[in-house]
Write a protein that holds these residues in place. Structure first.
Motif, short mmCIF file in Angstrom:
data_model
loop_
_atom_site.label_atom_id
_atom_site.label_comp_id
_atom_site.label_asym_id
_atom_site.label_seq_id
_atom_site.Cartn_x
_atom_site.Cartn_y
_atom_site.Cartn_z
N THR A 124 93.53 60.58 -30.84
CA THR A 124 94.19 59.61 -31.72
C THR A 124 93.41 59.44 -33.01
N LEU A 125 92.09 59.36 -32.90
CA LEU A 125 91.25 59.23 -34.09
C LEU A 125 91.46 60.41 -35.03
N ASN A 126 91.44 61.62 -34.51
CA ASN A 126 91.64 62.81 -35.34
C ASN A 126 93.01 62.78 -36.03
N GLY A 127 94.04 62.36 -35.31
CA GLY A 127 95.38 62.27 -35.90
C GLY A 127 95.44 61.25 -37.03
N LEU A 128 94.81 60.11 -36.82
CA LEU A 128 94.79 59.08 -37.87
C LEU A 128 94.03 59.54 -39.10
N VAL A 129 92.91 60.20 -38.88
CA VAL A 129 92.11 60.70 -40.01
C VAL A 129 92.88 61.76 -40.78
N ASN A 151 89.62 48.27 -31.53
CA ASN A 151 89.75 48.03 -30.09
C ASN A 151 90.18 46.59 -29.81
N LYS A 152 90.46 45.81 -30.87
CA LYS A 152 90.95 44.43 -30.74
C LYS A 152 92.24 44.29 -31.57
N PRO A 153 93.30 44.99 -31.19
CA PRO A 153 94.50 45.00 -32.03
C PRO A 153 95.18 43.65 -32.16
N GLU A 154 95.08 42.81 -31.13
CA GLU A 154 95.73 41.50 -31.20
C GLU A 154 95.15 40.64 -32.32
N ASP A 155 93.84 40.73 -32.54
CA ASP A 155 93.20 39.98 -33.63
C ASP A 155 93.67 40.49 -34.99
N ALA A 156 93.69 41.81 -35.14
CA ALA A 156 94.10 42.40 -36.42
C ALA A 156 95.56 42.11 -36.71
N LYS A 157 96.43 42.18 -35.70
CA LYS A 157 97.86 41.90 -35.91
C LYS A 157 98.08 40.46 -36.32
N LYS A 158 97.28 39.56 -35.78
CA LYS A 158 97.39 38.14 -36.11
C LYS A 158 96.90 37.87 -37.54
N ASN A 159 95.86 38.57 -37.96
CA ASN A 159 95.23 38.30 -39.25
C ASN A 159 95.83 39.07 -40.42
N PHE A 160 96.44 40.23 -40.16
CA PHE A 160 96.94 41.10 -41.23
C PHE A 160 98.40 41.41 -41.00
N LYS A 161 99.27 40.74 -41.71
CA LYS A 161 100.72 40.94 -41.57
C LYS A 161 101.16 42.13 -42.41
N GLY A 162 102.10 42.91 -41.88
CA GLY A 162 102.67 44.02 -42.63
C GLY A 162 101.76 45.23 -42.73
N ILE A 163 100.76 45.29 -41.88
CA ILE A 163 99.82 46.41 -41.88
C ILE A 163 99.88 47.07 -40.51
N GLU A 164 99.88 48.38 -40.50
CA GLU A 164 99.92 49.10 -39.23
C GLU A 164 98.58 48.93 -38.51
N VAL A 165 98.65 48.46 -37.28
CA VAL A 165 97.45 48.29 -36.47
C VAL A 165 97.57 49.19 -35.25
N VAL A 166 96.56 50.01 -35.03
CA VAL A 166 96.56 50.95 -33.91
C VAL A 166 95.41 50.61 -32.98
N GLU A 167 95.70 50.47 -31.69
CA GLU A 167 94.62 50.24 -30.74
C GLU A 167 93.85 51.54 -30.58
N LEU A 168 92.55 51.45 -30.77
CA LEU A 168 91.74 52.67 -30.80
C LEU A 168 90.32 52.37 -30.38
N ASP A 169 89.84 53.12 -29.41
CA ASP A 169 88.42 53.11 -29.06
C ASP A 169 87.88 54.45 -29.53
N VAL A 170 87.17 54.44 -30.65
CA VAL A 170 86.74 55.70 -31.28
C VAL A 170 85.79 56.50 -30.40
N THR A 171 85.16 55.86 -29.43
CA THR A 171 84.24 56.58 -28.55
C THR A 171 84.98 57.32 -27.43
N LYS A 172 86.23 56.92 -27.16
CA LYS A 172 86.96 57.52 -26.03
C LYS A 172 88.22 58.28 -26.44
N ASP A 173 88.86 57.88 -27.51
CA ASP A 173 90.16 58.46 -27.87
C ASP A 173 90.06 59.32 -29.12
N LYS A 174 89.39 60.45 -28.98
CA LYS A 174 89.14 61.35 -30.12
C LYS A 174 90.44 61.93 -30.68
#
Length: 90
Positions: free
Chosen positions: A77-82, A52-75
């Motif tokens: 998207t979560l199911n698709g990723l899993v 739920n903090k994609p800007e932090d992850a994008k800044k810290n991890f280059k070349g890695i796919e970062v998806v904004e996700l609130d696992v409590t609300k966006d079931k």
């Protein structure tokens, strides 16, 4: 690099790893799998970080796919990723 035999055995072919969250555990996990990619003749690991903090992850991890996700609300998207992941780390 530490030898984690149970993980190394999972990596016979290219895998997708989903990491849920962006806390303190994520950097060493990402570092470990990036080392495997560097040591391999082919890319073995695709890493997705769902947070739920994609800007932090994008800044810290280059070349890695970062998806904004609130696992409590966006079931959906979560199911698709899993479903598209071979390994899920929570």
């Amino acid at each position: 690099m530490p030898k984690f035999e149970y993980l190394t055995g999972l990596l016979k072919a290219e895998k997708t790893i989903l990491i849920l969250g962006s806390g303190y555990v994520v950097p060493p996990v990402v570092d470990y799998y990036e080392q495997i990619n560097r040591d391999s003749s082919q890319k073995m690991i695709n890493i997705i970080i769902g947070t739920n903090k994609p800007e932090d992850a994008k800044k810290n991890f280059k070349g890695i796919e970062v998806v904004e996700l609130d696992v409590t609300k966006d079931k959906e998207t979560l199911n698709g990723l899993v479903q598209r992941s071979d390994i899920v780390i929570r």
